[in-house]
Design an enzyme around this catalytic site. Structure first.
Site, mmCIF file in Angstrom:
data_model
loop_
_atom_site.group_PDB
_atom_site.id
_atom_site.type_symbol
_atom_site.label_atom_id
_atom_site.label_comp_id
_atom_site.label_asym_id
_atom_site.label_seq_id
_atom_site.Cartn_x
_atom_site.Cartn_y
_atom_site.Cartn_z
ATOM 1 N N HIS A 45 -11.544 1.293 4.476
ATOM 2 C CA HIS A 45 -11.543 -0.152 4.259
ATOM 3 C C HIS A 45 -12.073 -0.854 5.506
ATOM 4 O O HIS A 45 -11.303 -1.193 6.410
ATOM 5 C CB HIS A 45 -10.125 -0.641 3.953
ATOM 6 C CG HIS A 45 -9.520 -0.029 2.733
ATOM 7 N ND1 HIS A 45 -9.086 1.278 2.693
ATOM 8 C CD2 HIS A 45 -9.263 -0.548 1.503
ATOM 9 C CE1 HIS A 45 -8.590 1.537 1.494
ATOM 10 N NE2 HIS A 45 -8.688 0.452 0.759
ATOM 11 N N HIS A 98 -4.139 -0.520 4.912
ATOM 12 C CA HIS A 98 -5.461 -0.019 4.520
ATOM 13 C C HIS A 98 -6.493 -0.287 5.614
ATOM 14 O O HIS A 98 -7.481 0.434 5.723
ATOM 15 C CB HIS A 98 -5.909 -0.669 3.204
ATOM 16 C CG HIS A 98 -5.910 -2.164 3.242
ATOM 17 N ND1 HIS A 98 -4.779 -2.897 2.974
ATOM 18 C CD2 HIS A 98 -6.885 -3.060 3.516
ATOM 19 C CE1 HIS A 98 -5.066 -4.186 3.088
ATOM 20 N NE2 HIS A 98 -6.339 -4.310 3.418
ATOM 21 N N ASP A 146 -3.276 -10.691 1.883
ATOM 22 C CA ASP A 146 -2.925 -11.295 0.598
ATOM 23 C C ASP A 146 -2.091 -10.346 -0.253
ATOM 24 O O ASP A 146 -1.131 -10.755 -0.912
ATOM 25 C CB ASP A 146 -4.204 -11.655 -0.173
ATOM 26 C CG ASP A 146 -5.021 -12.725 0.525
ATOM 27 O OD1 ASP A 146 -4.639 -13.895 0.449
ATOM 28 O OD2 ASP A 146 -6.042 -12.381 1.137
ATOM 29 N N GLY A 147 -2.466 -9.068 -0.244
ATOM 30 C CA GLY A 147 -1.744 -8.089 -1.054
ATOM 31 C C GLY A 147 -0.305 -7.929 -0.626
ATOM 32 O O GLY A 147 0.598 -7.789 -1.463
ATOM 33 N N HIS A 205 -14.228 -4.515 0.904
ATOM 34 C CA HIS A 205 -12.786 -4.266 1.034
ATOM 35 C C HIS A 205 -12.466 -2.785 1.154
ATOM 36 O O HIS A 205 -11.869 -2.358 2.143
ATOM 37 C CB HIS A 205 -12.045 -4.863 -0.169
ATOM 38 C CG HIS A 205 -10.546 -4.819 -0.049
ATOM 39 N ND1 HIS A 205 -9.829 -3.648 -0.031
ATOM 40 C CD2 HIS A 205 -9.636 -5.810 0.056
ATOM 41 C CE1 HIS A 205 -8.538 -3.924 0.082
ATOM 42 N NE2 HIS A 205 -8.397 -5.235 0.136
ATOM 43 N N SER A 244 32.208 -3.963 -3.553
ATOM 44 C CA SER A 244 32.087 -2.879 -4.538
ATOM 45 C C SER A 244 31.650 -1.571 -3.895
ATOM 46 O O SER A 244 32.060 -0.494 -4.316
ATOM 47 C CB SER A 244 31.072 -3.264 -5.619
ATOM 48 O OG SER A 244 31.526 -4.380 -6.355
ATOM 49 N N GLU A 261 17.668 -5.436 -2.607
ATOM 50 C CA GLU A 261 17.766 -3.998 -2.359
ATOM 51 C C GLU A 261 16.509 -3.429 -1.706
ATOM 52 O O GLU A 261 16.579 -2.620 -0.780
ATOM 53 C CB GLU A 261 18.030 -3.230 -3.666
ATOM 54 C CG GLU A 261 19.357 -3.531 -4.326
ATOM 55 C CD GLU A 261 19.250 -4.668 -5.335
ATOM 56 O OE1 GLU A 261 20.219 -4.879 -6.076
ATOM 57 O OE2 GLU A 261 18.190 -5.326 -5.380
ATOM 58 N N HIS A 306 23.704 -0.035 -16.137
ATOM 59 C CA HIS A 306 24.235 0.204 -14.799
ATOM 60 C C HIS A 306 24.650 1.659 -14.576
ATOM 61 O O HIS A 306 25.098 2.006 -13.481
ATOM 62 C CB HIS A 306 25.441 -0.708 -14.537
ATOM 63 C CG HIS A 306 25.056 -2.119 -14.219
ATOM 64 N ND1 HIS A 306 24.235 -2.860 -15.024
ATOM 65 C CD2 HIS A 306 25.372 -2.919 -13.161
ATOM 66 C CE1 HIS A 306 24.065 -4.064 -14.499
ATOM 67 N NE2 HIS A 306 24.742 -4.121 -13.358
#
Length: 653
Positions: free
Chosen positions: A27, A67, A154-155, A258, A375, A402, A464
């Protein structure tokens, strides 16, 4: 100023162009576009030391847009890091070359983390910034006071993990975090407006970040923005409007620059346009000397800091777990003995909490949970919460994030030897897997506390109840997946996780109470073998019953039931398949080949157990989604009970 900086930046551009062309893969566009920004950063702002890449107070430079890895390799080579040679750059993307297609973490090289999956570097950077604040609080600003710079494209900002991580960073007011946004408006498919119409400025400001817009090819604007970023009281995003493939007459600003080499003919045109009269991989002596001087000056400043603060820095560099201290081990043994006096049924998540109460004051252990502290039982009375402007604590409320939590923990681990653990339900490990995979790849000591580990969680139902998650995690190389059966095994598994310096660990724990199976104390950590014989009902045994976690007591009861019919067997507890697979062939044969029939019992997907039970074995588990009901009813529904399993074993015999 402009001419000097432009020539230095062109060194990065042409090394990147030539390396990608020689590899016929890569790239080139991003390094060509961001070369001006990073030239100013490394020349005038970044604190680093090519002679000692692990200097603890260095600024961290994270390439989230992995990249564009040739940008990083070019910088490391030019500034004098011994880890990257010109020959390495010429062998970009070739077997066993440090200049891999995407940055791969290696200690002491200047490559701070493994990136490539977009957005991961952003979450890592948040972890680096958190670690810096924690250490600064421990030893003072004179010793630890640095920045984390993350280059994102951007990615990276499209990926959902970026939202989670940026939101957490804004909440914690990580003023030591600076994000350089390569705002080139191009992705692989073409212009980003094919899929994105976000107001990036409003997005960052809504997170509590400061935000600047600059021309990424205007050296004065770049410098002013970085000066302002040094003084910000919030994390800072700098939107650098750049041209991808800068300098390419036919491919600049286009998706064609790119992810593919520019091509021989186009490279000739770039050389002509940028007035670069040198062969491939040739950097003129005056420019290479100037880059080396940048690295040398940075080294001198770093060495002054190290010499001045040598004693304190040595303590931080050698920051290790105090787990092995005699007092900690004595408390662990005392807790085991107290438990063995009464042997009350206890959920292994509660057993984990008891262990954490003992070790929570280890100075480099940083806990947390994704909004499930009560929990997961990850937060004890000994924990203090890390808050905005107060990093004196040892516990992070990650919120319902998460994926970011696990990416952030990678950054915390990579920064300086802190040991992060974080909790959520086992079912949500699916959100975490990309980050877990990278932790395993980077050999980081990161610990995941995944509770509610089976249909045993009951009424929350199949959404769950994890079925395939243990198999999915066990398929990741260099990840230890622990599923302890009771308090003693939980303590042993935690101990092993804290001792495993080069592997992350999953500790899968029950919601429901389980009867103890280890009723005698042992100074030997039997769980460290991965599997071990826990009981046999007679001398002439015909069956080996292997189980993990909450099903180990079921295996024990089945063993007794069979014995009443003069069918004798042994029970093997297997809390960690990965550790068992590492044992000697003699040990594994002793466990697996003693009997004609090998049976596995685990309330999860069964196929992964067949490597132990063989073609003639039996595997009891769940190969469909769960049910919403009290957990005992669900176990009966899936025929995970004494009566059904005994019947099938007898039929097989």
């Amino acid at each position: 100023m402009s001419k000097q900086y432009k020539e230095l930046a062109n060194c990065i551009r042409f090394l990147s162009i030539d390396a990608v062309q020689k590899a016929n893969s890569g790239h080139p566009g991003m390094p060509m576009g961001m070369a001006d920004v990073v030239t100013v950063l490394f020349k005038d702002f970044l604190n680093f030391n090519p002679k000692n890449p692990s200097w603890i107070n260095r600024d961290r430079f994270i390439l989230s847009a992995g990249h564009g890895s040739m940008l990083l390799y070019s910088l490391l080579y030019l500034t004098g890091y011994k880890s990257i040679s010109l020959n390495d750059i010429k062998n970009f993307r070739q077997l066993d070359c440090i200049c891999a297609g995407h940055p791969e973490y290696h200690p002491d090289t200047g490559i701070e983390t493994t990136t490539g999956p977009l957005g991961q570097g952003i979450s890592n950077a948040v972890g680096f910034a958190i670690s810096e604040e924690i250490l600064k609080k421990k030893v003072g600003k004179k010793i630890i006071d640095h920045k984390t710079y993350v280059l994102a494209g951007d990615g990276c900002l499209m990926e959902g993990i970026s939202h989670e991580a940026l939101s957490l960073a804004g909440h914690l007011k990580l003023k030591n975090l600076i994000l350089l946004f390569d705002n080139n408006s191009i992705s692989i498919d073409g212009p980003t407006n094919l899929a994105v119409s976000d107001n990036i400025e409003k997005r960052f400001k809504s997170y509590g970040w400061d935000y600047q817009k600059i021309d990424g090819h205007n050296f004065k604007e770049i410098s002013k923005a970085l000066i302002k970023a040094q003084k910000s009281n919030k994390p800072m995003a700098i939107s650098c409007k750049t041209t991808i493939g800068f300098g390419s007459p036919n491919k600049a600003g286009k998706a064609s620059s790119h992810g593919s080499p520019l091509g021989v003919d186009e490279i000739k045109l770039v050389r002509k346009k940028l007035n670069w009269h040198y062969k491939a991989f040739e950097i003129p002596k005056n420019l290479i000397n100037e880059w080396k001087l940048i690295g040398k000056k940075a080294s001198i400043e770093a060495e002054r800091h190290e010499k001045k603060n040598k004693k304190t820095i040595l303590k931080l560099v050698n920051l290790k777990s105090s787990f092995s201290k005699k007092t900690v081990l004595e408390k662990i043994e005392k807790a085991k003995l107290e438990y063995l006096k009464n042997l009350d049924p206890m959920a292994t998540r509660k057993s984990s909490e008891k262990f954490l109460e003992i070790v929570s004051k280890i100075p480099n252990l940083i806990g947390g949970s994704a909004d499930l502290a009560g929990s997961n039982n990850t937060k004890t009375k000994n924990h203090k919460v890390i808050k905005p402007n107060d990093f004196s604590g040892n516990y992070i409320h990650y919120g319902v994030r998460e994926h970011a939590m696990c990416g952030v923990m990678n950054g915390i681990s990579l920064h300086s030897g802190l040991i992060p653990y974080g909790g959520t339900f086992l079912i949500f490990s699916d959100y975490c897997k990309p980050s877990i995979r990278l932790a395993a790849m980077m050999k980081q000591k990161v610990i995941y506390v995944f509770t509610h580990d089976s249909i045993g969680l009951g009424e929350d139902g199949p959404t769950h109840q994890p079925i395939e998650q243990l198999t999915s995690l066990r398929s990741i190389p260099n990840l230890n997946v622990f599923r302890p059966a009771d308090l003693i095994e939980t303590f042993e598994c935690w101990q092993k996780a804290l001792e495993s310096d080069n592997s992350p660990s999953v500790i899968a724990l029950t919601r429901q109470s389980v009867q103890p199976i280890r009723i005698k104390n042992s100074s030997e950590n039997k769980s460290s073998f991965g599997a071990y014989e826990i009981f046999r009902s007679g001398d002439d045994i015909r069956i080996t019953i292997i189980a993990s976690g909450s099903e180990t007591i079921l295996a024990y009861k089945i063993c007794h039931k069979l014995a009443t019919e003069n069918i004798y067997s042994k029970v093997v507890s297997m809390p960690c398949q990965e550790l068992f697979d590492q044992q000697s062939n003699d040990y594994k044969d002793k466990i697996l080949t003693e009997t004609e029939l090998v049976v596995s019992i685990e309330a999860s997907e069964t196929n992964y157990w067949k490597k132990y039970t063989g073609t003639k074995g039996l595997n009891f588990g769940i190969d469909n989604f769960g049910k919403s009901a009290p957990y005992k009813e669900i176990f009966n529904y899936f025929q995970l009970n004494e009566e059904k399993i005994v019947k099938k074993i007898k039929e097989q015999l």
